[in-house]
Design a protein around this motif. Structure first.
Motif, short mmCIF file in Angstrom:
data_model
loop_
_atom_site.label_atom_id
_atom_site.label_comp_id
_atom_site.label_asym_id
_atom_site.label_seq_id
_atom_site.Cartn_x
_atom_site.Cartn_y
_atom_site.Cartn_z
N LYS A 347 0.81 -1.21 0.00
CA LYS A 347 0.00 0.00 0.00
C LYS A 347 0.84 1.26 0.00
O LYS A 347 0.58 2.20 -0.75
CB LYS A 347 -0.95 -0.01 1.21
CG LYS A 347 -1.96 1.13 1.21
CD LYS A 347 -2.93 0.97 2.36
CE LYS A 347 -4.00 2.07 2.33
NZ LYS A 347 -4.96 1.93 3.46
N TYR A 348 1.86 1.29 0.87
CA TYR A 348 2.71 2.47 0.98
C TYR A 348 4.13 2.11 0.56
O TYR A 348 4.99 1.84 1.40
CB TYR A 348 2.68 3.02 2.41
CG TYR A 348 1.30 3.42 2.88
CD1 TYR A 348 0.52 4.28 2.12
CD2 TYR A 348 0.79 2.93 4.07
CE1 TYR A 348 -0.76 4.65 2.54
CE2 TYR A 348 -0.49 3.29 4.50
CZ TYR A 348 -1.25 4.14 3.73
OH TYR A 348 -2.51 4.50 4.15
N GLY A 349 4.34 2.09 -0.73
CA GLY A 349 5.67 1.76 -1.24
C GLY A 349 6.62 2.92 -1.03
O GLY A 349 6.24 4.09 -1.13
N GLY A 350 7.87 2.58 -0.74
CA GLY A 350 8.84 3.65 -0.54
C GLY A 350 10.05 3.17 0.22
O GLY A 350 10.30 1.97 0.35
N LEU A 351 10.80 4.13 0.75
CA LEU A 351 12.04 3.83 1.45
C LEU A 351 11.89 4.05 2.95
O LEU A 351 11.35 5.06 3.39
CB LEU A 351 13.17 4.72 0.90
CG LEU A 351 14.53 4.45 1.52
CD1 LEU A 351 15.61 4.32 0.45
CD2 LEU A 351 14.91 5.56 2.51
N VAL A 352 12.39 3.07 3.71
CA VAL A 352 12.34 3.13 5.17
C VAL A 352 13.74 2.84 5.71
O VAL A 352 14.23 1.71 5.59
CB VAL A 352 11.35 2.10 5.75
CG1 VAL A 352 11.36 2.14 7.27
CG2 VAL A 352 9.94 2.33 5.21
N GLU A 353 14.41 3.84 6.26
CA GLU A 353 15.72 3.59 6.87
C GLU A 353 15.53 3.32 8.36
O GLU A 353 15.06 4.19 9.11
CB GLU A 353 16.67 4.76 6.67
CG GLU A 353 18.06 4.44 7.21
CD GLU A 353 19.11 5.50 6.92
OE1 GLU A 353 20.27 5.32 7.35
OE2 GLU A 353 18.78 6.51 6.26
N LYS A 354 15.88 2.12 8.76
CA LYS A 354 15.74 1.70 10.15
C LYS A 354 16.99 0.95 10.60
O LYS A 354 17.69 0.34 9.80
CB LYS A 354 14.53 0.78 10.32
CG LYS A 354 13.18 1.48 10.22
CD LYS A 354 12.89 2.33 11.45
CE LYS A 354 12.60 1.50 12.69
NZ LYS A 354 12.25 2.36 13.85
N ALA A 355 17.22 0.98 11.90
CA ALA A 355 18.29 0.16 12.46
C ALA A 355 17.92 -1.31 12.31
O ALA A 355 16.74 -1.67 12.38
CB ALA A 355 18.50 0.51 13.93
N PHE A 356 18.91 -2.15 12.09
CA PHE A 356 18.67 -3.59 12.05
C PHE A 356 17.98 -4.03 13.33
O PHE A 356 18.31 -3.57 14.43
CB PHE A 356 19.99 -4.35 11.90
CG PHE A 356 20.65 -4.19 10.56
CD1 PHE A 356 20.23 -4.94 9.48
CD2 PHE A 356 21.68 -3.28 10.39
CE1 PHE A 356 20.84 -4.80 8.24
CE2 PHE A 356 22.30 -3.13 9.16
CZ PHE A 356 21.88 -3.89 8.08
N GLY A 357 17.02 -4.96 13.20
CA GLY A 357 16.38 -5.50 14.38
C GLY A 357 14.87 -5.45 14.38
O GLY A 357 14.22 -6.17 15.13
N LEU A 358 14.26 -4.60 13.54
CA LEU A 358 12.80 -4.64 13.47
C LEU A 358 12.39 -5.91 12.73
O LEU A 358 13.20 -6.53 12.04
CB LEU A 358 12.25 -3.40 12.79
CG LEU A 358 12.29 -3.31 11.25
CD1 LEU A 358 11.33 -2.23 10.78
CD2 LEU A 358 13.69 -3.01 10.74
N SER A 359 11.14 -6.29 12.87
CA SER A 359 10.69 -7.51 12.21
C SER A 359 10.19 -7.21 10.80
O SER A 359 9.83 -6.07 10.48
CB SER A 359 9.57 -8.16 13.02
OG SER A 359 8.37 -7.41 12.92
#
Length: 516
Positions: A347-359
């Protein structure tokens, strides 16, 4: 002071009409006798809102989107230059939940600054990493990268510091830094976004790498399908030379580093580092036998650092803020952040910068909003066309290199392609094998012949011709590809094929029964 209005120049926004929107805003302001300064920034990575228009107000940047040319007069009527309310209004950009929940380290400037304004880059912490590096010796720079835990963001996740140390320790009159910008995996676009939205970041990262290993020349190997990135890089490199950020006197230090862009010709195999080197040297892109490693004998037979865009783009921050700052993000042996890219039926395509560790589930549903179709997400291919298909039962797996390896998958470049429950996973398995057959460089027999035979075996399996025998043959063939191929193209092709076969066997048996 005139009001600053930002309209993205990123290829994703351009494909959705950003140039027309920018022209409409400039034309409407002129008709109304209003003064404004129109700036073209990088994309924020929220593609469902593109073109995203931002206005600088006393309260901060206010966003509106997706904006079409016909919406522009209404925006002016609503006083959007002062942050006025409108149906397309999204409030303060920084407060949009999709952005607010991210940890933007590598992408800290993308969307905020004018990508081709060096002064803008400098005001926003640009070249501080290089200045610190100029005060360190090569060994100290390499140690900083090693201590940060930075691993290659291109797929193999090899520790960057070890690679750099090998090049540093190898004596040679000439050494090179090569950036692999041949971003060819399905569902990936973070490299492009950096090159278009913050090109000086990549230039700075490569310059630091050169200082670290004693290299005085660098090449960016860019895929030919990225014309906007090509233009941005060429312009930024020219500006960097004019301002002593490249060339014979780096920031007045007397140190030397030259850089240029070379275009690939569209071969997927040239994303493999030794094939890339062959292409860069003017030959057909084919895999080299290893050893020797490129770090010892790479471009033109000289020691060469080869990293992808996101790896090198992570370097300036590490040299600016320190190894501990970067290492504090992430988990286990997966340190720092990764720009994950959401694509496919999402639904919401795009870029997500996150620290390693989320599921994976958090990424797909908390950020991605589930499938665009509204149906359950059945599978996600992570890591490009050679990545495994991860079933819904494994969506709670943590996004770090070791956790994914534990389920027989890989994070790779961080690209995710989602599929809802209407997907035919048998067809996906066949596509993966056919992709290998089409893109093989032909150097080794398992990949060249095995992938073609693999397509034939899958076709017989789906046609119901002795399915048990065909499945056994397919698994045996996949083992040969895994252990006998010269590079990851043949070696990893079994991953999507076997993951589809193991997690979605009903798709294969259903097709076989229908065919029978």
């Amino acid at each position: 002071m005139s009001v600053r209005v930002y309209v993205p120049r990123d290829a994703s926004a351009l494909s959705l009409g950003a140039d027309a929107v920018a022209a409409a805003i400039a034309g409407e302001a002129q008709r109304r006798g209003l003064e404004l300064r129109l700036l073209r920034n990088g994309s924020r990575g929220m593609f469902w809102l593109e073109p995203l228009v931002e206005v600088e107000t006393v309260a901060g940047r206010v966003a509106y989107g997706p904006v079409r040319p016909q919406d522009v007069p209404g925006l002016f009527d609503a006083g959007f230059l002062g942050g006025g309310e409108h149906d397309l209004g999204l409030g303060l950009t920084a407060a949009i939940p999709y952005l607010k929940r991210q940890e933007r380290l590598t992408f800290a400037r993308v969307g905020l600054t004018d990508p081709l304004c060096l002064d803008d880059y400098l005001v926003n912490s640009g070249y501080r990493g290089l200045r610190n590096a100029l005060n360190l010796g090569p060994a100290a720079i390499v140690k900083t990268i090693t201590d940060s835990g930075l691993r290659g963001r291109g797929g193999a996740a090899f520790p960057a510091g070890i690679k750099w140390q090998t090049v540093l320790n190898t004596a040679a009159e000439q050494k090179y830094v090569v950036c692999n910008a041949d971003e060819g995996d399905s569902g990936t676009f973070s490299d492009r976004m950096v090159m278009e939205g913050d090109p000086f970041l990549l230039i700075e990262g490569m310059t630091i790498a050169g200082l670290a290993v004693g290299a005085t020349r660098g090449y960016i190997y860019l895929r030919c399908e990225y014309p906007h990135a090509h233009q941005a890089l060429k312009t930024a490199i020219a500006i960097a030379y004019a301002r002593n950020c490249l060339g014979a006197d780096l920031l007045g230090s007397g140190r030397h580093f030259d850089l240029e862009v070379r275009l690939g010709a569209g071969a997927y195999i040239c994303g493999e580092e030794t094939s890339l080197l062959e292409s860069l040297e003017g030959r057909r892109g084919q895999v080299r036998f290893r050893p020797p490693l490129p770090a010892v004998k790479g471009l033109f037979g000289q020691p060469t650092v080869i990293n992808n865009v996101m790896t090198l783009a992570s370097v300036p921050l590490i040299l600016h803020r320190g190894a501990e700052f970067y290492r504090d993000y992430g988990m286990g042996r997966s340190r720092g952040t990764l720009p994950f890219q959401l694509a496919g039926n999402i639904k919401y395509g795009g870029l997500v910068e996150k620290a390693f560790g989320l599921s994976l589930r958090e990424l797909l549903y908390d950020f991605g909003g589930g499938s665009l179709s509204g149906r359950p997400i059945r599978a996600v291919q992570v890591g490009g066309p050679l990545g495994a298909y991860v079933p819904a039962a494994q969506f709670d797996t943590r996004l770090d290199y070791e956790s994914f390896a534990g389920i027989g998958a890989m994070i790779g470049h961080g690209g995710l392609v989602a599929f809802d429950d209407t997907v035919d996973m048998a067809a996906q398995a066949r596509f993966a094998m056919e992709f290998c057959a089409v893109e093989s460089c032909g150097k080794c027999t398992p990949c060249r012949i095995g992938s073609t035979r693999g397509v034939e075996v899958i076709d017989r399996l789906l046609a119901g011709e002795q399915p048990e025998k065909q499945e056994t043959l397919l698994r045996d063939l996949c083992e040969t590809l895994t252990h006998g191929s010269l590079c990851a193209l043949g070696g990893l092709t079994p991953s999507p094929v076997l993951s589809a076969l193991n997690h979605f066997p009903e798709d294969f048996t259903r097709r076989a029964k229908v065919a029978a």
